[in-house]
Structures are given as structure tokens and as C-alpha cells.
Design a protein around this motif. Structure first.
Motif, short mmCIF file in Angstrom:
data_model
loop_
_atom_site.label_atom_id
_atom_site.label_comp_id
_atom_site.label_asym_id
_atom_site.label_seq_id
_atom_site.Cartn_x
_atom_site.Cartn_y
_atom_site.Cartn_z
N LEU A 31 36.57 116.13 79.37
CA LEU A 31 37.65 116.33 80.32
C LEU A 31 37.11 116.42 81.75
CD1 LEU A 31 39.53 118.97 78.23
CD2 LEU A 31 40.14 116.61 78.49
N ASN A 32 36.66 115.28 82.26
CA ASN A 32 36.06 115.33 83.59
C ASN A 32 37.10 115.58 84.68
OD1 ASN A 32 33.50 114.85 82.62
ND2 ASN A 32 33.85 112.64 82.56
N ILE A 33 38.26 114.90 84.57
CA ILE A 33 39.29 115.05 85.60
C ILE A 33 39.85 116.47 85.60
CG2 ILE A 33 41.49 114.16 86.40
CD1 ILE A 33 40.82 111.58 85.02
N ALA A 34 40.08 116.99 84.41
CA ALA A 34 40.62 118.35 84.32
C ALA A 34 39.65 119.35 84.94
CB ALA A 34 40.90 118.71 82.87
N LYS A 35 38.35 119.12 84.68
CA LYS A 35 37.36 120.05 85.24
C LYS A 35 37.40 119.99 86.76
CE LYS A 35 33.48 119.94 82.84
NZ LYS A 35 32.22 119.26 82.55
N GLU A 36 37.54 118.78 87.26
CA GLU A 36 37.61 118.59 88.71
C GLU A 36 38.78 119.39 89.30
OE1 GLU A 36 36.38 115.71 91.99
OE2 GLU A 36 35.44 116.57 90.23
N TYR A 37 39.94 119.25 88.67
CA TYR A 37 41.12 119.98 89.16
C TYR A 37 40.88 121.49 89.09
CZ TYR A 37 44.04 115.79 88.98
OH TYR A 37 44.58 114.58 89.19
N LEU A 38 40.36 121.94 87.95
CA LEU A 38 40.18 123.38 87.76
C LEU A 38 39.22 123.97 88.77
CD1 LEU A 38 40.08 123.79 83.91
CD2 LEU A 38 41.78 124.65 85.47
N LEU A 39 38.18 123.18 89.12
CA LEU A 39 37.22 123.71 90.08
C LEU A 39 37.73 123.61 91.51
CD1 LEU A 39 33.84 122.41 88.67
CD2 LEU A 39 34.69 124.73 88.69
N ASN A 40 38.41 122.50 91.81
CA ASN A 40 38.77 122.25 93.20
C ASN A 40 39.95 123.06 93.68
OD1 ASN A 40 36.79 120.59 93.96
ND2 ASN A 40 37.95 118.69 93.83
N LEU A 45 41.53 124.15 97.93
CA LEU A 45 42.92 124.25 98.38
C LEU A 45 43.40 125.68 98.48
CD1 LEU A 45 44.54 121.43 96.28
CD2 LEU A 45 44.20 121.47 98.73
N LYS A 46 42.69 126.62 97.87
CA LYS A 46 43.11 128.02 97.81
C LYS A 46 44.46 128.17 97.15
CE LYS A 46 39.56 129.20 100.31
NZ LYS A 46 38.34 129.56 99.60
N VAL A 47 44.72 127.38 96.11
CA VAL A 47 45.96 127.51 95.34
C VAL A 47 45.59 128.16 94.02
CG1 VAL A 47 47.84 126.31 94.25
CG2 VAL A 47 46.98 125.53 96.42
N ALA A 48 46.20 129.32 93.75
CA ALA A 48 45.81 130.05 92.54
C ALA A 48 46.32 129.37 91.29
CB ALA A 48 46.33 131.48 92.62
N ASN A 49 47.51 128.76 91.39
CA ASN A 49 48.13 128.14 90.23
C ASN A 49 47.70 126.67 90.19
OD1 ASN A 49 49.74 127.25 88.23
ND2 ASN A 49 51.65 127.96 89.12
N THR A 50 46.85 126.34 89.22
CA THR A 50 46.30 124.99 89.18
C THR A 50 47.37 123.94 88.91
OG1 THR A 50 44.38 126.03 88.22
CG2 THR A 50 44.40 123.67 88.24
N VAL A 51 48.37 124.32 88.11
CA VAL A 51 49.43 123.36 87.81
C VAL A 51 50.14 122.95 89.09
CG1 VAL A 51 51.55 123.05 86.55
CG2 VAL A 51 49.71 124.32 85.52
#
Lengths: 241, 120
Positions: A31-40, A45-51
Motif C-alpha cells: 500500500l504505497n499510496i495509502a502510506k503516502e497519504y497517512l504520512l503526509n 497539511l496539518k489535517v488530523a482526519n486523513t479521510v
């Protein structure tokens, strides 16, 4: 013959599905893309809610399309159902239905501000908590549904709904275009991101979700009012009630 | 101090859970719509309030929010069951209990009167 074809087709499908499943090595993180989102999303972005970060920022263009689809659905429904109405008065056209009891009316009046408050809370805190513009908008629309069901004389003004909707949509697209002025991509963050987990964090995410909340609320309220006002037969005598 | 709050929380959550259990048993066991509604509404309102109060004792920082939720439950639960009962009365569902029960008969009569008044 039919059965043989079915079995053959099932066999071919099963072979390729099994092939695809076995070709993935066991226990390897793919899950490379998901990892990217979760880390970034919390760090950059300083957004707590990843969704929310994914929906509004990484895939903001897609959300703009979704909002447009919603707008089209509301418009289409309105234009189809509007023809069924023989006349349109200022009253709630549902008035043929029996009046709701006084308990329901008083309760609706008391609950309506609370429901609005909850909806606003949900979409203002969309980047911090589960929920967001779509959910908050739906909650606000249920508040209006409560009033529409309780009061025969309550009717929403479609002209003001259209204005709210238009301003919200223009805000969404306008924020995206403002990013272009600052030399960023369309719908990329250009505001200061703030501190993680505070209300004023996440840059444009919060503003966009407020706009989406207003838009969804006005669209769904319009749909509900239109659906409640279908009149198949018009009884001329009862018009004065 | 914290232990006292936790004990209070456990007590209130147990009361709430007990009432919710009784309410669900009532919904299963009662004979008709009206008595089921009564079991469901009264027990579930009290059960939910007890649960919320217990959670409020566990986490005192959440107490304001929980208070607002409690007000919401107190307002919405009886009103919704009232309108369900009114709707089922209007659509002509009769209670299954004996006609000799005076309170029931009076309630059904007043319901029918209110239907007549509304139809005018």
C-alpha cells in the motif's frame, strides 16, 4: 450446452483470479499510496482526519465533481417534479396531509436549532473529527425536513436556497482558482496550515468543507421541499385551508 | 476523588444497561404497538440517560457535551414515539388489551375525537 459454457467461463475467471492472488507475495506491504497519504496529511497539511485530507485536498478535484453531480441531481429532480405541481403557492403544498400534533410542532421548534448546531459542528470540525461537509449538510437538511413535516404552512424559499448553493459552489471553485494565483496547482493548499489538531488548521480544507456543507444542505432541503410538494390531483375546493 | 467518580460512573452505566435490557425484552414480549412503544420509549430514554450520565462521570471534561446530548434525547425520544403512536392510532390500529381497561378506552376515544377534529 448452457451449463458447459457457464462452467467454462467460471473456470476461466477463477483461474485468472487465483493467478492474480497468488502472484502477490505474502506479507509484503503493497500500500504505497495509502502510506503516502497517512504520512503526509498530518505532517504537511496539518489535517488530523486523513479521510478529509484525501477527499478535500489530494482528491479535491474529484470532490468538486461530486458536488457538481449532486447539483445536477437536485436540478434534474426539481425540473422533473416541478411539472407535477399544478400551482405553486407560498404555503407548504403538503397541507393536504393531516396537521401534525402540537407536541410535534413545539418539539420541532425546540429541536430545530439544536439540529442546525449539530450540523454546523460536524462540517466545521470536518478536518478534525469524523464527518464533514456532506454529513453536516445532510444533518441540516433533516432539521428542515422536521419543520416541513411539522408545519403545514412552513415552506422554504427556493430563490434563497439557490443563492446559498451558488455562493457555496463559487467559493469552492474560487478557492481552487485562487491557488493558481499564488503559483500552486488547482485546489492545492495556499493558506498557512496552522497547528495540528486545532480548529484553524489544514489551510483551505476547512473553508472548502464549510462551503460543501452549505451547498449540500441547501440542495437537499430543496429536494425535500420539491418531493413533499408533489400534487397528483388538485382539489379546487380545499384550496383555502 | 477519581475513584468516587468512577464508582458513580459504573453505577449509572449499570442502571442504564439494565433499563436498556428491560426495554428490549419489553419490545419483544409486549402484545401490541402501544405497549411496545411504551416499553421501548420509557426504558430506552432512561437507559440512554443513565449511560450518558455514567460516561459523563468517567470523563468529566465531556460533561457539557453529554448534557446537550441528554437534552436532545429527552426532547426527541418521547416526541418521536408520540408521533408513532398517533400515526398508528390514526391508521386504525386497535390495542389488543381488554376493552374493560378504562384508561385505554378513554385514550382511544380521545384519539378518535382528535382525528375527527383534525379532519374538519
Amino acid at each position: 450446452m448452457k451449463r458447459i459454457i457457464t462452467i467454462l467461463l467460471l473456470g476461466v475467471t477463477g483461474y485468472f483470479v487465483a493467478d492474480a492472488v497468488f502472484s502477490i507475495p505474502f506479507g509484503v506491504d503493497k500500500l504505497n499510496i495509502a502510506k503516502e497519504y497517512l504520512l503526509n496529511s498530518p505532517e504537511e497539511l496539518k489535517v488530523a482526519n486523513t479521510v478529509t485530507a484525501v477527499v478535500v485536498n489530494f482528491r479535491g478535484f474529484d470532490t468538486l465533481g461530486e458536488v457538481t453531480v449532486l447539483f445536477l441531481a437536485a436540478t434534474g429532480l426539481g425540473s422533473i417534479l416541478f411539472r407535477r405541481r399544478k400551482y405553486h403557492t407560498g404555503l407548504n403544498p403538503q397541507r393536504e396531509a393531516p396537521q401534525a400534533s402540537r407536541i410535534v410542532q413545539v418539539g420541532g421548534k425546540l429541536l430545530f436549532p439544536l439540529i442546525l448546531l449539530l450540523g454546523a459542528y460536524v462540517f466545521i470540525h470536518g478536518h478534525l473529527t469524523p464527518g464533514g461537509g456532506f454529513q453536516g449538510g445532510v444533518i441540516i437538511a433533516t432539521g428542515y425536513l422536521l419543520l416541513l413535516v411539522s408545519f403545514r404552512k412552513f415552506a422554504v424559499k427556493h430563490s434563497s436556497l439557490t443563492w446559498v448553493e451558488a455562493v457555496a459552489g463559487v467559493t469552492f471553485a474560487g478557492i481552487g482558482l485562487t491557488g493558481l494565483v499564488f503559483g500552486k496547482d488547482f485546489l492545492e493548499n495556499f493558506l498557512p496550515t496552522g497547528v495540528l489538531n486545532s480548529l484553524l488548521s489544514g489551510g483551505i480544507v476547512g473553508i472548502i468543507y464549510v462551503a460543501v456543507g452549505f451547498k449540500v444542505a441547501s440542495e437537499l432541503t430543496g429536494i425535500l421541499d420539491t418531493m413533499l410538494s408533489i400534487k397528483v390531483e388538485v382539489d379546487e375546493e380545499n384550496e383555502e385551508n | 476523588m477519581e475513584t468516587i467518580l468512577e464508582i458513580l460512573g459504573v453505577i449509572f452505566i449499570s442502571i442504564g444497561a439494565a433499563f436498556l435490557l428491560l426495554g428490549s425484552i419489553g419490545i419483544l414480549r409486549m402484545p401490541d404497538v402501544y405497549s411496545r412503544l411504551q416499553a421501548g420509549t420509557k426504558a430506552s430514554t432512561l437507559g440512554t440517560l443513565g449511560m450518558l450520565l455514567g460516561i459523563g462521570f468517567f470523563e468529566p471534561a465531556w460533561f457539557l457535551k453529554i448534557f446537550i446530548i441528554m437534552i436532545f434525547v429527552i426532547l426527541s425520544n418521547p416526541i418521536s414515539s408520540h408521533s408513532i403512536a398517533r400515526g398508528s392510532c390514526r391508521s386504525g390500529i386497535k390495542p389488543k388489551l381488554k376493552e374493560t381497561v378504562n384508561a385505554y378506552r378513554d385514550a382511544m376515544e380521545s384519539c378518535e375525537e382528535s382525528i375527527k377534529k383534525d379532519d374538519k
